[in-house]
Scaffold this motif. Structure first.
Motif, PDB file in Angstrom:
ATOM      1  N   ALA A 148      47.032  49.858  41.835  1.00 55.16           N
ATOM      2  CA  ALA A 148      46.386  49.239  42.999  1.00 55.16           C
ATOM      3  C   ALA A 148      46.917  47.840  43.314  1.00 55.16           C
ATOM      4  N   GLN A 149      47.014  46.982  42.304  1.00 57.57           N
ATOM      5  CA  GLN A 149      47.433  45.612  42.584  1.00 57.57           C
ATOM      6  C   GLN A 149      48.860  45.574  43.127  1.00 57.57           C
ATOM      7  N   GLY A 150      49.720  46.391  42.566  1.00 60.53           N
ATOM      8  CA  GLY A 150      51.103  46.436  43.052  1.00 60.53           C
ATOM      9  C   GLY A 150      51.170  46.879  44.499  1.00 60.53           C
ATOM     10  N   VAL A 151      50.447  47.933  44.812  1.00 61.32           N
ATOM     11  CA  VAL A 151      50.402  48.415  46.190  1.00 61.32           C
ATOM     12  C   VAL A 151      49.827  47.340  47.105  1.00 61.32           C
ATOM     13  N   VAL A 163      42.077  44.906  53.571  1.00 66.87           N
ATOM     14  CA  VAL A 163      42.254  45.961  52.582  1.00 66.87           C
ATOM     15  C   VAL A 163      40.897  46.545  52.207  1.00 66.87           C
ATOM     16  N   LEU A 164      40.830  47.862  52.225  1.00 67.04           N
ATOM     17  CA  LEU A 164      39.645  48.546  51.722  1.00 67.04           C
ATOM     18  C   LEU A 164      40.042  49.204  50.412  1.00 67.04           C
ATOM     19  N   ASN A 165      39.454  48.758  49.327  1.00 66.12           N
ATOM     20  CA  ASN A 165      39.906  49.152  48.004  1.00 66.12           C
ATOM     21  C   ASN A 165      38.939  50.101  47.300  1.00 66.12           C
ATOM     22  N   PHE A 166      39.432  51.282  46.981  1.00 69.30           N
ATOM     23  CA  PHE A 166      38.627  52.255  46.238  1.00 69.30           C
ATOM     24  C   PHE A 166      38.994  52.289  44.771  1.00 69.30           C
ATOM     25  N   ALA A 167      40.048  51.590  44.395  1.00 70.83           N
ATOM     26  CA  ALA A 167      40.450  51.590  42.988  1.00 70.83           C
ATOM     27  C   ALA A 167      39.541  50.664  42.192  1.00 70.83           C
ATOM     28  N   PRO A 168      39.199  51.056  40.984  1.00 67.33           N
ATOM     29  CA  PRO A 168      38.265  50.261  40.179  1.00 67.33           C
ATOM     30  C   PRO A 168      38.911  49.039  39.545  1.00 67.33           C
ATOM     31  N   VAL A 169      39.421  48.161  40.353  1.00 68.74           N
ATOM     32  CA  VAL A 169      39.962  46.887  39.864  1.00 68.74           C
ATOM     33  C   VAL A 169      39.620  45.785  40.862  1.00 68.74           C
ATOM     34  N   LYS A 181      35.465  46.330  48.739  1.00 68.98           N
ATOM     35  CA  LYS A 181      35.631  47.208  47.601  1.00 68.98           C
ATOM     36  C   LYS A 181      34.529  48.249  47.615  1.00 68.98           C
ATOM     37  N   VAL A 182      34.919  49.487  47.403  1.00 70.42           N
ATOM     38  CA  VAL A 182      33.935  50.559  47.252  1.00 70.42           C
ATOM     39  C   VAL A 182      34.159  51.156  45.882  1.00 70.42           C
ATOM     40  N   ASP A 183      33.146  51.103  45.056  1.00 72.18           N
ATOM     41  CA  ASP A 183      33.305  51.567  43.685  1.00 72.18           C
ATOM     42  C   ASP A 183      32.197  52.546  43.333  1.00 72.18           C
ATOM     43  N   LEU A 184      32.579  53.823  43.292  1.00 71.08           N
ATOM     44  CA  LEU A 184      31.598  54.884  43.089  1.00 71.08           C
ATOM     45  C   LEU A 184      30.916  54.737  41.746  1.00 71.08           C
TER      46      LEU A 184
END
Lengths: 227, 227
Positions: A148-151, A163-169, A181-184
DNA sequence: ATGCCTTTGTGAATACGCGCACAAAGTCGA
DNA sequence: TCGACTTTGTGCGCGTATTCACAAAGGCAT
C-alpha cells in the motif's frame, strides 16, 4: 462536513418519492441526526430554508451537491483487483454520484488483462500512464498491506491528491494529500468491544437492559474467558 | 475507544519485527496520533508502561486484546453475498483477529448453494436457524439498500446485538443494538469535497500550497463547471 | 550509591461539537 | 388586514476530546 453526503442521500430518497419540501425535523430523522444539528449544518452553506415551511428538496439537493463538488465528475483509479477491488469496481454507488472509474490496476499477471465491469485490468507498471491519460485525481488503494505505501507514494508522485485506503496500514503522505481509511477489521473490533461490555465486560455487568424491560428475547450470549 | 484497534495493529507490526519495547512517541507515530493522546488512552486501561523505558509490546498487545474482547472468538454471519459479501467472506483480517464467519446468506437462488471461502451459501429463509445454531452475535449486512432494514429487523429479533452495515441506508434498531456503518460512496464524496476545496472551491482558492514550496509536480487539475 | 537522562502519567487549559431553547421570520386561515 | 401557528437560524451552556507542559518515576552509567 462529513454529514452532508448522508443528508444528500436522504434527500435523493425523498426526491424519488416525489416530496417537494421537507422540514428539518423530517430530514434529520431520515438522516439519523438531531434536527438542530442539521439546521446548523445547512446554515453553514447559506440559508436555503423558508421559515414556517421547510426546505425545498430539489434546491437543497443542488446546493449540497455543489458544496460537495458532485456537479463535476471525478476520475477514480482502483489499485489492487482482488476480491475487494472487484467489489469496488462493480459498485453502482460510484457512477450514480459522479465518480467514474477510469482504471483498474494490479501486479498479478493472472489478473492483468481480465475484463471486470467493462474495464480491462492493466499492469501496475502502467500506473503513471493511466493516471495521466485519464486525469485521475482520486486513487482507491485495495492492495495487500505490504504494497500500500509504495503504491501510495507512486500515485501521489503522479499527481493524485486524494486517496481512499482499504489496506490495513497507516499511510504517510504529503500534507496536501487527503487520505481516508476504511478498515473492515477495525470496525468489527469496535463492535466486539461494545459487545463485550454488553455481555458483562471486565467492569462487571453495566447498563444493559434487564430481562424486565423490553430487552432481547434471549438472556445474553455465553461469555467465557478464552484461556 | 475507537483507536485501540489501530494501536493493536501497530503493535502487531512491531511484534513481527521482533521489537520488545516501544515508547509512546514511537507507537503514536506508527499509529498516526499524538503521543499524549496515546498515553492517556493507554492509562485508561491501567498503567502498563515503565517510565524511562516505554511499554512492553507483548504485554500491551495482550491487555488491549483483552480490553477489546479479542481473547474470545466472535461469530459472524454475512448477509448478502454479492461482490462485496464475497470480498468480506474472503477477507483474511477477520479470522486473524478472532472473528469467525459462520454463515453466508443470500436471497438469490442462483447464489444459494455456492461454496465461497469454504462455506456454503444458505438461503435467507434459514437466517434464524443459522444464527441460532452457531450463536452468531455479529451480523454483517451487505445486501442492497432496499433489503437492509428488513434483514436487520430479523437478525435483531434472532438475538444479534451488533450489526456492521454496508448498505447505504440508516438502520433503525433497538437501543441495545450497536450499529456501525461503512459507506463507500460517502467516503468518496468526502474526498471530492476536499478535492474541490484544494482546486479552488466556491470560496476561492484557499490554503493549498503554491507552486513555490514543495507542492505537487503538476500545477492543479482542471476544474470546470459541469453545466 | 548517586545523579543525570529518558519516558510515563496526568493536571490544566483549550478547542470542539452537540443540543436545548428561543427569537425572528414567514405562512395560512379568517 | 391581522393574529395564531409553524419552522428556521442561532446564542448559549455543557460535556467531551485534545493538547501542552511538567512533575513523578524509573533506568543506567559512573
Amino acid at each position: 462536513m462529513a454529514r452532508l453526503p448522508v443528508y444528500l442521500r436522504a434527500l435523493h430518497a425523498l426526491q424519488d418519492r416525489g416530496v417537494a419540501t421537507v422540514s428539518s425535523e423530517e430530514l434529520a430523522s431520515a438522516a439519523g441526526v438531531n434536527s438542530a444539528k442539521l439546521r446548523k449544518d445547512l446554515s453553514h452553506l447559506g440559508s436555503y430554508g423558508t421559515r414556517g415551511v421547510g426546505y425545498e428538496v430539489e434546491y437543497l439537493v443542488y446546493q449540497i451537491s455543489r458544496e460537495l463538488g458532485l456537479t463535476q465528475d471525478w476520475v477514480v483509479a482502483i489499485i489492487g483487483v482482488g476480491n475487494l477491488g472487484r467489489a469496488l469496481a462493480g459498485y453502482g454507488g460510484f457512477a450514480s454520484r459522479g465518480f467514474r472509474v477510469a482504471g483498474l490496476l494490479d501486479a498479478d499477471e493472472q489478473i492483468v488483462g481480465q475484463e471486470i465491469s467493462g474495464l480491462t485490468v492493466r499492469h501496475i507498471d502502467r500506473l503513471e500512464d493511466v493516471i495521466g491519460e485519464h486525469g485521475v485525481s482520486i486513487a482507491v488503494i485495495a492492495t495487500p498491506a505490504g504494497a500500500a505505501q509504495g503504491v501510495c507514494d507512486r500515485v501521489v508522485a503522479a499527481g493524485v491528491t486524494s486517496v481512499l485506503n482499504f489496506a490495513p496500514v497507516v499511510l504517510t503522505v504529503p500534507e496536501w494529500v487527503d487520505v481516508r481509511k476504511v478498515d473492515l477489521s477495525i470496525e468489527l473490533q469496535i463492535l466486539a468491544f461494545h459487545e463485550q461490555r454488553k455481555a458483562g465486560g471486565p467492569d462487571g455487568a453495566g447498563g444493559r437492559p434487564s430481562a424486565l424491560d423490553s430487552g432481547p428475547p434471549e438472556p445474553v450470549h455465553y461469555v467465557e474467558a478464552a484461556e
